[in-house]
Scaffold this active site. Structure first.
Site, PDB file in Angstrom:
ATOM      1  CB  CYS A  50      -0.824  -0.053   1.305  1.00 47.94           C
ATOM      2  SG  CYS A  50      -1.918   1.427   1.210  1.00 47.94           S
TER       3      CYS A  50
ATOM      4  CB  CYS B  30      -6.737   0.218   2.259  1.00 48.11           C
ATOM      5  SG  CYS B  30      -6.013   1.474   1.469  1.00 48.11           S
TER       6      CYS B  30
ATOM      7  CB  CYS C 216      -3.490  -0.975  -1.324  1.00 49.30           C
ATOM      8  SG  CYS C 216      -4.139  -1.562   0.141  1.00 49.30           S
TER       9      CYS C 216
ATOM     10  CB  CYS D 192     -19.428 -29.673  22.251  1.00 52.98           C
ATOM     11  SG  CYS D 192     -18.972 -28.001  21.551  1.00 52.98           S
TER      12      CYS D 192
END
Length: 356
Positions: A41, A68, A71, A317
């Site tokens: 970026c 973003c 980028c 579980c």
């Protein structure tokens, strides 16, 4: 989220250097702007302490970050189909939206096409993407709002009525009845990823991993059942929960003492009670649980009751496996189930062979 300091420094250096070899390897969440980026970026680089690093876009979305615009981290690699770009843009226009079949028809894209394309590119379906973006907004509100409410309480204001339910925007208001309960939400980190707990002064209602499929529906049903507003905030139960989980993950605790609210059918509660009777380090098969209930043909019903459990780890579980020895399913993912079983089996034993 990446917690290893060495790896975080490696990724931060790649971000600062705009190293293209790391594009697609990690996503950087920027706390000051609320966006997540690729390594390359071109935006001004944040300070190290203002960065969080994720191995998947889903993790970044669940942490409350948005893509973003500079980028376009979701457009990696660059050859993204136009349909995907349209769908991502549609989500960003209304990130709180719960998508229905008609919504796909409206923009001229078949839901099956969206599911396939997102799965191929991002390793998650479009529904998962939209849900992660949506839930990330609520989770971010919990993480930031908790500080505000804690500060309010420290100043002597006891009523939380001025604060919004963290899930109102995506689920609507809970049913209006004369009695409204307040349940506090907290998010914290574990070695297996971030978890959310819902508790009040008396009970733990829910403990789940943030990326669990179906979490949104679980929370929605809980709000409706208890006519509850879910507000950011800590409780004594949650404080004790985090302390006990920290001990558990460092092999210092194998039995929990948190008061649980087991809200289910009589059959489900019976199954959960059997789960709680399984010693750490041991397992039962679904068949064996059914036999303990007095009917060997209840295997499928036992599996459904397992899946309905909303209190991970504490109602174990993960200690139920297939008859053939395979791990079987787990709401938090099979890799987490394997980790938990290995952790419990490696806990220290006393002289009489019992787990301590």
């Amino acid at each position: 989220m990446i917690n290893c300091e060495k790896k975080k420094k490696e990724f931060y250096k790649a971000l600062v250097d705009k190293n293209p070899q790391y594009d697609g390897i990690f996503f950087a969440g920027i706390k000051t702007t609320g966006v997540f980026c690729h390594a390359t970026c071109t935006a001004r680089k944040p300070k190290y302490e203002n960065c969080e690093f994720f191995l998947s876009a889903e993790e970044a979305l669940l942490a409350g970050y948005r893509p973003c615009k500079r980028c376009n981290p979701l457009f990696y690699p660059n050859s993204i189909p136009q349909e995907v770009e349209i769908l991502v843009a549609a989500v960003e226009r209304n990130p709180e939206k719960r998508w229905k079949e008609a919504d796909f028809h409206e923009i001229g894209i078949h839901s099956a096409t969206a599911r396939r394309m997102f799965k191929e590119i991002y390793g998650m379906t479009f529904v998962q993407y939209a849900r992660s973006r949506r839930m990330g907004l609520a989770f971010k509100e919990i993480l930031t709002g908790r500080k505000v409410i804690d500060q309010q309480f420290s100043l002597g204001y006891e009523s939380p009525s001025g604060f919004n339910d963290a899930f109102t925007k995506i689920m609507g208001n809970p049913p209006k009845k004369t009695s409204i309960s307040i349940i506090n939400a907290n998010i914290f980190s574990t070695p297996l990823g971030k978890m959310i707990s819902l508790s009040d002064a008396n009970y733990l209602y829910l403990l789940e991993f943030l990326d669990r499929r179906g979490l949104e529906k679980e929370i929605e049903k809980l709000r409706e059942k208890h006519n509850a507003r879910i507000l950011p905030g800590n409780t004594e139960i949650n404080t004790n929960l985090v302390q006990q989980l920290n001990l558990y993950f460092t092999k210092g605790l194998s039995q929990f003492t948190i008061p649980l609210l087991k809200k289910g059918t009589p059959f489900q509660v019976k199954v959960w009670d059997i789960l709680n009777s399984i010693p750490p380090g041991q397992t039962l098969t679904y068949q064996e649980v059914a036999e303990e209930l007095g009917n060997k043909n209840l295997v499928r019903a036992v599996g459904n009751a397992n899946g309905a459990n909303q209190i991970s780890i504490l109602i174990p579980c993960h200690r139920v496996v297939n008859t053939n020895g395979e791990l079987g399913g787990y709401g938090g993912g099979v890799e987490r189930k394997k980790y938990l079983l290995n952790l419990e089996q490696s806990m220290g034993k006393s002289q009489n062979g019992l787990l301590i």
